[in-house]
Design an enzyme around this catalytic site. Structure first.
Site, PDB file in Angstrom:
ATOM      1  N   HIS A  13       0.655  -0.715  -0.057  1.00 55.81           N
ATOM      2  CA  HIS A  13       0.026  -0.139   0.641  1.00 55.81           C
ATOM      3  C   HIS A  13       0.856   1.108   0.225  1.00 55.81           C
ATOM      4  O   HIS A  13       1.689   1.780   1.439  1.00 55.81           O
ATOM      5  CB  HIS A  13      -0.930   0.044   1.401  1.00 55.81           C
ATOM      6  CG  HIS A  13      -1.855   1.045   1.390  1.00 55.81           C
ATOM      7  ND1 HIS A  13      -3.012   0.996   1.224  1.00 55.81           N
ATOM      8  CD2 HIS A  13      -1.724   2.463   1.747  1.00 55.81           C
ATOM      9  CE1 HIS A  13      -3.944   2.664   1.427  1.00 55.81           C
ATOM     10  NE2 HIS A  13      -2.534   3.143   1.653  1.00 55.81           N
ATOM     11  N   HIS A  15       1.549   5.522  -2.183  1.00 57.28           N
ATOM     12  CA  HIS A  15       0.797   6.918  -2.913  1.00 57.28           C
ATOM     13  C   HIS A  15       2.276   7.498  -3.870  1.00 57.28           C
ATOM     14  O   HIS A  15       3.532   8.177  -3.276  1.00 57.28           O
ATOM     15  CB  HIS A  15       0.472   7.329  -2.135  1.00 57.28           C
ATOM     16  CG  HIS A  15      -0.390   6.938  -1.369  1.00 57.28           C
ATOM     17  ND1 HIS A  15      -1.724   7.614  -1.125  1.00 57.28           N
ATOM     18  CD2 HIS A  15      -0.689   6.817   0.321  1.00 57.28           C
ATOM     19  CE1 HIS A  15      -3.387   7.380  -0.309  1.00 57.28           C
ATOM     20  NE2 HIS A  15      -1.819   6.423   0.094  1.00 57.28           N
ATOM     21  N   LYS A  98      -9.781   0.223  -4.787  1.00 56.82           N
ATOM     22  CA  LYS A  98      -9.920   0.519  -3.550  1.00 56.82           C
ATOM     23  C   LYS A  98     -11.155   1.582  -3.458  1.00 56.82           C
ATOM     24  O   LYS A  98     -11.642   2.264  -4.489  1.00 56.82           O
ATOM     25  CB  LYS A  98      -8.871   1.646  -3.640  1.00 56.82           C
ATOM     26  CG  LYS A  98      -8.273   2.256  -2.900  1.00 56.82           C
ATOM     27  CD  LYS A  98      -7.793   1.482  -1.411  1.00 56.82           C
ATOM     28  CE  LYS A  98      -7.949   2.525  -0.272  1.00 56.82           C
ATOM     29  NZ  LYS A  98      -6.876   3.212   0.469  1.00 56.82           N
ATOM     30  N   HIS A 135     -10.677   1.917   3.098  1.00 62.67           N
ATOM     31  CA  HIS A 135      -9.723   2.708   3.848  1.00 62.67           C
ATOM     32  C   HIS A 135     -10.619   2.397   4.983  1.00 62.67           C
ATOM     33  O   HIS A 135     -12.075   2.870   4.416  1.00 62.67           O
ATOM     34  CB  HIS A 135      -9.707   4.488   2.902  1.00 62.67           C
ATOM     35  CG  HIS A 135      -9.585   4.965   4.191  1.00 62.67           C
ATOM     36  ND1 HIS A 135      -7.830   5.959   3.961  1.00 62.67           N
ATOM     37  CD2 HIS A 135     -10.192   5.545   5.281  1.00 62.67           C
ATOM     38  CE1 HIS A 135      -8.350   6.689   5.123  1.00 62.67           C
ATOM     39  NE2 HIS A 135      -9.699   6.375   6.101  1.00 62.67           N
ATOM     40  N   HIS A 173      -4.101   0.241   6.737  1.00 64.28           N
ATOM     41  CA  HIS A 173      -4.046   0.913   7.506  1.00 64.28           C
ATOM     42  C   HIS A 173      -3.901   0.664   9.119  1.00 64.28           C
ATOM     43  O   HIS A 173      -4.969   1.908   8.832  1.00 64.28           O
ATOM     44  CB  HIS A 173      -3.066   2.280   7.032  1.00 64.28           C
ATOM     45  CG  HIS A 173      -3.963   2.673   6.064  1.00 64.28           C
ATOM     46  ND1 HIS A 173      -5.167   2.774   6.527  1.00 64.28           N
ATOM     47  CD2 HIS A 173      -4.536   3.120   4.769  1.00 64.28           C
ATOM     48  CE1 HIS A 173      -6.676   3.922   5.718  1.00 64.28           C
ATOM     49  NE2 HIS A 173      -5.467   3.722   4.115  1.00 64.28           N
ATOM     50  N   ASP A 246       1.899   2.935   3.224  1.00 62.91           N
ATOM     51  CA  ASP A 246       0.671   4.074   2.941  1.00 62.91           C
ATOM     52  C   ASP A 246       1.939   4.739   2.901  1.00 62.91           C
ATOM     53  O   ASP A 246       1.592   6.308   3.330  1.00 62.91           O
ATOM     54  CB  ASP A 246       0.147   4.077   4.037  1.00 62.91           C
ATOM     55  CG  ASP A 246      -1.200   4.770   3.994  1.00 62.91           C
ATOM     56  OD1 ASP A 246      -1.295   5.450   2.555  1.00 62.91           O
ATOM     57  OD2 ASP A 246      -1.709   5.403   5.207  1.00 62.91           O
TER      58      ASP A 246
HETATM   59  O1  DOR Z   1      -2.544  10.198   5.722  1.00 68.21           O
HETATM   60  C1  DOR Z   1      -3.161   9.707   4.490  1.00 68.21           C
HETATM   61  N1  DOR Z   1      -2.502   9.781   3.047  1.00 68.21           N
HETATM   62  N2  DOR Z   1      -4.216   8.989   3.895  1.00 68.21           N
HETATM   63  C2  DOR Z   1      -4.820   8.478   3.327  1.00 68.21           C
HETATM   64  O2  DOR Z   1      -5.863   7.570   3.334  1.00 68.21           O
HETATM   65  C3  DOR Z   1      -4.271   8.997   2.051  1.00 68.21           C
HETATM   66  C4  DOR Z   1      -2.745   9.274   2.094  1.00 68.21           C
HETATM   67  C5  DOR Z   1      -2.526  10.588   1.010  1.00 68.21           C
HETATM   68  O3  DOR Z   1      -2.544  10.102   0.104  1.00 68.21           O
HETATM   69  O4  DOR Z   1      -1.734  11.577   1.189  1.00 68.21           O
HETATM   70 ZN    ZN Z   2      -3.312   4.927   1.034  1.00 69.60          ZN
END
Ligand code: DOR
Ligand code: ZN
Length: 343
Positions: A13, A15, A98, A135, A173, A246
């Site tokens: 997981h 980004h 997702k 989520h 998470h 995450d």
């Molecule tokens: O802290 C987070 N940042 N939680 C999320 O669910 C998304 C993520 C983000 O994309 O910045």
């Molecule tokens: Zn995330």
């Protein structure tokens, strides 16, 4: 033990964001992870097979020379996602969808408002042997932010898991003892990812003695009893719980703001920090399962064959990193000592 060699881990997981940010995020992850499940919450979101394929190309183009790193693509569910979208995603090699409740977190505005109407899509995911990544927080404003994960379990998670019995679900998470207990007692085909920050920190680390925006993420850090439950479950070594950083970059000025963004950019240190946690818990022998085996097994993917070695050696996470566009970003654990290092 001063050195540990494990099968090369995967990050289930994270980004990466897009465009020139990929030149920072993709190499930072590829330095130690063989695969990563890439979240689709871009602006606009990655809602279709075609968008996922194009995004995958951009990620592959940002890999360091010679890297075999492989992104595992996902699509973003909206109120409009159809069964046909799922079939097309499957054909394009997308492994998972997702589900963000609308408004739950960063770039979730196009997320799901009516979970009830998505059941045909959940059925289609199960039929196509794809995973649903959730989520798990409710978005009702009257519900205390620290209770939103537990509320999601009670209001939605129990139903999803029971009503679609063949669907593989990843509770992403997780942050609470409630989520740990739910996953432990859930049927086969339900698992969870755990981040380094939720294993290492609790809400005091965000709020005591001053507000620390770089420890602010969603779901928000909880009280120490919840942190302890997460530590206990990875210590026990249940295959239902595996690594998902995450890692979620936001430029410094977006975090240090009167309405700061949620997310910890942990790619520079996540594997080392997980190792530190497993060491503190006295279960370095359980690290490989969590980091390199259980996730692949749950996703139905082959285990990696290469290895990585970590050594007991102290180093300091940089206080700032410069993004390709020139903006500074403060990485997770900035300026702090980490006791394990990738060899
Ligand atoms: O802290 C987070 N940042 N939680 C999320 O669910 C998304 C993520 C983000 O994309 O910045
Ligand atoms: Zn995330």
């Amino acid at each position: 033990m001063n050195e540990i060699t494990i099968i090369k881990p995967d990050d289930w997981h994270l980004h990466f964001r897009d465009e020139d940010m990929l030149l920072e995020t993709v190499p930072a992850t590829a330095r130690c992870f063989e695969r990563a499940v890439v979240m689709p919450n871009l602006v606009p979101p990655v809602t279709t097979a075609e968008l996922a394929l194009r995004y995958k190309e951009r990620i592959l183009a940002a890999r360091p020379a010679g890297s075999s790193f492989t992104p595992v693509m996902t699509i973003y569910l909206t109120d409009k996602t159809s069964v046909q979208d799922i079939k097309e995603a499957k054909q394009a090699g997308v492994l998972a969808a997702k589900m963000y409740p609308a408004g739950a977190t960063t770039n979730s505005d196009s997320g799901v408002n009516s979970l009830e109407s998505l059941y045909p899509v959940f059925e289609a995911l199960a039929e196509n042997n794809m995973l649903l990544l959730i989520h798990g927080e409710v978005t009702q404003k009257h519900i205390d932010i620290f209770d939103r994960e537990k509320e999601f379990i009670d209001q939605h998670m129990v139903n999803i898991v029971e009503r679609v019995p063949n669907l593989k679900v990843v509770f992403e998470h997780i942050t609470t003892k409630d989520a740990v207990d739910f996953v432990l007692s859930a049927r086969e085909g339900v698992a969870a990812t755990i981040t380094p920050q939720h294993l290492m920190l609790n809400r005091n680390d965000m709020l005591d003695g001053g507000m620390r925006p770089h420890n602010y993420c969603l779901p928000v850090l909880k009280r120490s009893t919840h942190q302890q439950a997460l530590r206990d479950v990875v210590k026990a070594g249940s295959p239902k719980f595996f690594l998902g950083t995450d890692s979620a970059p936001h430029a410094k000025h977006r975090k240090e703001s009167d309405c700061g963004c949620a997310g910890c950019y942990s790619a520079w240190s996540a594997l080392e920090l997980y190792t530190q946690v497993f060491d503190e818990l006295g279960v370095l022998d359980k690290l490989e399962g969590f980091a390199s085996l259980y996730g692949a097994d749950f996703y139905g993917l082959p285990r990696n064959t290469e290895t990585v070695t970590l050594v007991r050696e102290s180093w300091e996470v940089p206080t700032s990193i410069t993004l390709p566009n020139g903006d500074p970003i403060v990485p997770f654990f900035a300026g702090k000592q980490v006791s394990w290092k990738l060899k």
